[in-house]
Design an enzyme around this catalytic site. Structure first.
Site, PDB file in Angstrom:
ATOM      1  N   ARG A   1      78.094  29.676  44.617  1.00  0.00           N
ATOM      2  CA  ARG A   1      77.131  30.001  45.658  1.00  0.00           C
ATOM      3  C   ARG A   1      77.647  31.214  46.425  1.00  0.00           C
ATOM      4  O   ARG A   1      78.842  31.530  46.406  1.00  0.00           O
ATOM      5  CB  ARG A   1      76.952  28.832  46.632  1.00  0.00           C
ATOM      6  CG  ARG A   1      76.451  27.540  45.999  1.00  0.00           C
ATOM      7  CD  ARG A   1      76.366  26.446  47.057  1.00  0.00           C
ATOM      8  NE  ARG A   1      75.829  25.188  46.553  1.00  0.00           N
ATOM      9  CZ  ARG A   1      76.567  24.182  46.096  1.00  0.00           C
ATOM     10  NH1 ARG A   1      77.897  24.283  46.103  1.00  0.00           N
ATOM     11  NH2 ARG A   1      76.003  23.072  45.651  1.00  0.00           N
TER      12      ARG A   1
ATOM     13  N   LYS B   1      79.230  22.822  49.356  1.00  0.00           N
ATOM     14  CA  LYS B   1      78.424  22.159  50.371  1.00  0.00           C
ATOM     15  C   LYS B   1      79.016  20.799  50.723  1.00  0.00           C
ATOM     16  O   LYS B   1      79.574  20.123  49.860  1.00  0.00           O
ATOM     17  CB  LYS B   1      76.991  21.977  49.864  1.00  0.00           C
ATOM     18  CG  LYS B   1      76.155  23.253  49.883  1.00  0.00           C
ATOM     19  CD  LYS B   1      74.720  22.948  49.524  1.00  0.00           C
ATOM     20  CE  LYS B   1      73.852  24.195  49.641  1.00  0.00           C
ATOM     21  NZ  LYS B   1      72.431  23.901  49.295  1.00  0.00           N
TER      22      LYS B   1
ATOM     23  N   HIS C   1      72.015  33.702  43.920  1.00  0.00           N
ATOM     24  CA  HIS C   1      71.542  32.427  43.399  1.00  0.00           C
ATOM     25  C   HIS C   1      70.914  32.576  42.019  1.00  0.00           C
ATOM     26  O   HIS C   1      70.905  31.633  41.234  1.00  0.00           O
ATOM     27  CB  HIS C   1      70.570  31.774  44.377  1.00  0.00           C
ATOM     28  CG  HIS C   1      70.845  30.318  44.588  1.00  0.00           C
ATOM     29  ND1 HIS C   1      72.036  29.860  45.112  1.00  0.00           N
ATOM     30  CD2 HIS C   1      70.117  29.207  44.310  1.00  0.00           C
ATOM     31  CE1 HIS C   1      72.015  28.540  45.162  1.00  0.00           C
ATOM     32  NE2 HIS C   1      70.867  28.120  44.677  1.00  0.00           N
TER      33      HIS C   1
ATOM     34  N   ARG D   1      73.696  32.150  39.714  1.00  0.00           N
ATOM     35  CA  ARG D   1      74.064  30.728  39.620  1.00  0.00           C
ATOM     36  C   ARG D   1      73.073  29.978  38.717  1.00  0.00           C
ATOM     37  O   ARG D   1      73.473  29.165  37.896  1.00  0.00           O
ATOM     38  CB  ARG D   1      74.086  30.133  41.028  1.00  0.00           C
ATOM     39  CG  ARG D   1      74.472  28.647  41.100  1.00  0.00           C
ATOM     40  CD  ARG D   1      74.678  28.274  42.568  1.00  0.00           C
ATOM     41  NE  ARG D   1      74.583  26.845  42.826  1.00  0.00           N
ATOM     42  CZ  ARG D   1      75.592  25.988  42.713  1.00  0.00           C
ATOM     43  NH1 ARG D   1      76.785  26.414  42.322  1.00  0.00           N
ATOM     44  NH2 ARG D   1      75.429  24.704  42.991  1.00  0.00           N
TER      45      ARG D   1
ATOM     46  N   HIS E   1      77.067  19.832  42.338  1.00  0.00           N
ATOM     47  CA  HIS E   1      75.945  19.063  42.867  1.00  0.00           C
ATOM     48  C   HIS E   1      76.381  17.631  43.149  1.00  0.00           C
ATOM     49  O   HIS E   1      77.022  16.993  42.306  1.00  0.00           O
ATOM     50  CB  HIS E   1      74.794  19.036  41.853  1.00  0.00           C
ATOM     51  CG  HIS E   1      74.040  20.323  41.767  1.00  0.00           C
ATOM     52  ND1 HIS E   1      73.250  20.673  40.689  1.00  0.00           N
ATOM     53  CD2 HIS E   1      73.956  21.364  42.638  1.00  0.00           C
ATOM     54  CE1 HIS E   1      72.711  21.848  40.905  1.00  0.00           C
ATOM     55  NE2 HIS E   1      73.120  22.296  42.074  1.00  0.00           N
TER      56      HIS E   1
ATOM     57  N   TYR F   1      67.272  21.981  35.672  1.00  0.00           N
ATOM     58  CA  TYR F   1      67.611  22.890  34.582  1.00  0.00           C
ATOM     59  C   TYR F   1      67.204  22.334  33.224  1.00  0.00           C
ATOM     60  O   TYR F   1      67.030  23.082  32.274  1.00  0.00           O
ATOM     61  CB  TYR F   1      69.109  23.207  34.609  1.00  0.00           C
ATOM     62  CG  TYR F   1      69.498  23.948  35.857  1.00  0.00           C
ATOM     63  CD1 TYR F   1      69.172  25.292  36.027  1.00  0.00           C
ATOM     64  CD2 TYR F   1      70.156  23.307  36.899  1.00  0.00           C
ATOM     65  CE1 TYR F   1      69.488  25.962  37.181  1.00  0.00           C
ATOM     66  CE2 TYR F   1      70.480  23.978  38.065  1.00  0.00           C
ATOM     67  CZ  TYR F   1      70.145  25.305  38.199  1.00  0.00           C
ATOM     68  OH  TYR F   1      70.450  25.971  39.355  1.00  0.00           O
TER      69      TYR F   1
END
Length: 288
Positions: free
Chosen positions: A132, A158, A227, A230, A253, A262
């Protein structure tokens, strides 16, 4: 998209709250205390019938909630009738990706200056590790980079979650080239991996600007932002491996459902291949 100024934002909020107040007057409601959850839902329903899309409806709902929060703070109300209203969900937009061949050709283009080598190293690292923007921005030079950039990085993502991500050979070569230039550019004591002309850590906006300029300079036929790299990393990796769990771990994630978008991209590609290659894919049954 340009960021709105505070003055423009305030004007937009006032206008959208005005739509709601006009609706209330049409319903015979002239006192805030008489507004209830059904009033708010009715406003959204009518706005939807006028053709407004979910993003606009969610923005309207946010404005109405904010209006009643203000009234509560000022002591005119003790409850927010919009708090229990759920905004409409929009169709989930599939992430756009860059063709691997186009990206590879751009990365193979010559980098003739220190900052061109820096920009190529950033693109290689974004694409190699699926980072990110915030993750790349906070990277420092690894302690053992003097002996060659390491083949894995420790990243804080995150939710302050830590993960280890591999760094490919092309990315390591580009980073080694940049580190040689960085030694003459970075300020004394600066730890940031990517620095600007003044020797300090490159800002997030500067990173985005550098990527856009790099894409134009190398002839990449796509608007480039972090992004998108990514997304391309995840899609290309899934196409090659089919291992959704591994892609989830590499992206950092927390939930597999976040990564599953995806699979939709990959399925569309597989469906196209099937239609083009299978001898009976498009054949109509006899008698039709």
């Amino acid at each position: 998209m340009e960021r709105q100024s505070p003055k423009t934002t305030t004007s937009a909020v006032a206008r959208e709250c005005g739509f709601f107040l006009a609706y209330c007057r049409e319903c015979g409601i002239r006192e805030p205390a008489k507004v209830d959850i059904h009033t708010v839902r009715g406003f959204l329903t009518r706005s939807h019938r006028k053709g407004l899309q979910p993003p606009t409806l969610r923005r309207y709902l946010s404005c109405v909630r904010g209006l009643f929060r203000f009234l509560i703070r000022s002591g005119e109300l003790n409850h927010n009738p919009a708090a229990g209203v759920r905004g409409p969900k929009g169709a989930r937009v599939l992430p756009k990706v860059i063709h691997a061949e186009d990206l590879g050709a751009a990365l193979d283009a010559p980098a003739n200056t220190a900052f061109e080598r820096r920009d190529r190293a950033m693109v290689e690292l974004f694409y190699s590790a699926g980072l990110r923007l915030a993750e790349l921005h906070q990277l420092d030079v690894p302690p053992d980079a003097a002996n060659g950039f390491p083949d894995e990085l420790r990243v804080i993502g995150k939710g302050n979650r830590e993960r280890i991500t591999p760094v490919g050979s092309h990315a390591r070569a580009a980073l080694d080239a940049w580190l040689r230039d960085r030694a003459t550019i970075a300020s004394v004591g600066e730890r940031a991996l990517f620095t600007g002309p003044r020797g300090g850590r490159l800002g997030r906006t500067q990173i985005g600007t550098a990527l856009h300029a790099w894409a134009q300079r190398t002839g990449l036929p796509a608007h480039l932002h972090p992004h998108k790299l990514r997304h391309s990393f995840a899609t290309h990796l899934l196409e090659g491996s089919g291992d959704l769990r591994a892609v989830q771990e590499l992206l950092g994630h927390a939930r597999l459902a976040t990564t599953q978008i995806y699979t939709q991209l990959d399925w569309k590609r597989l469906a196209t291949v099937y239609d083009q290659a299978h001898p009976r894919a498009r054949r109509k049954p006899e008698g039709d």
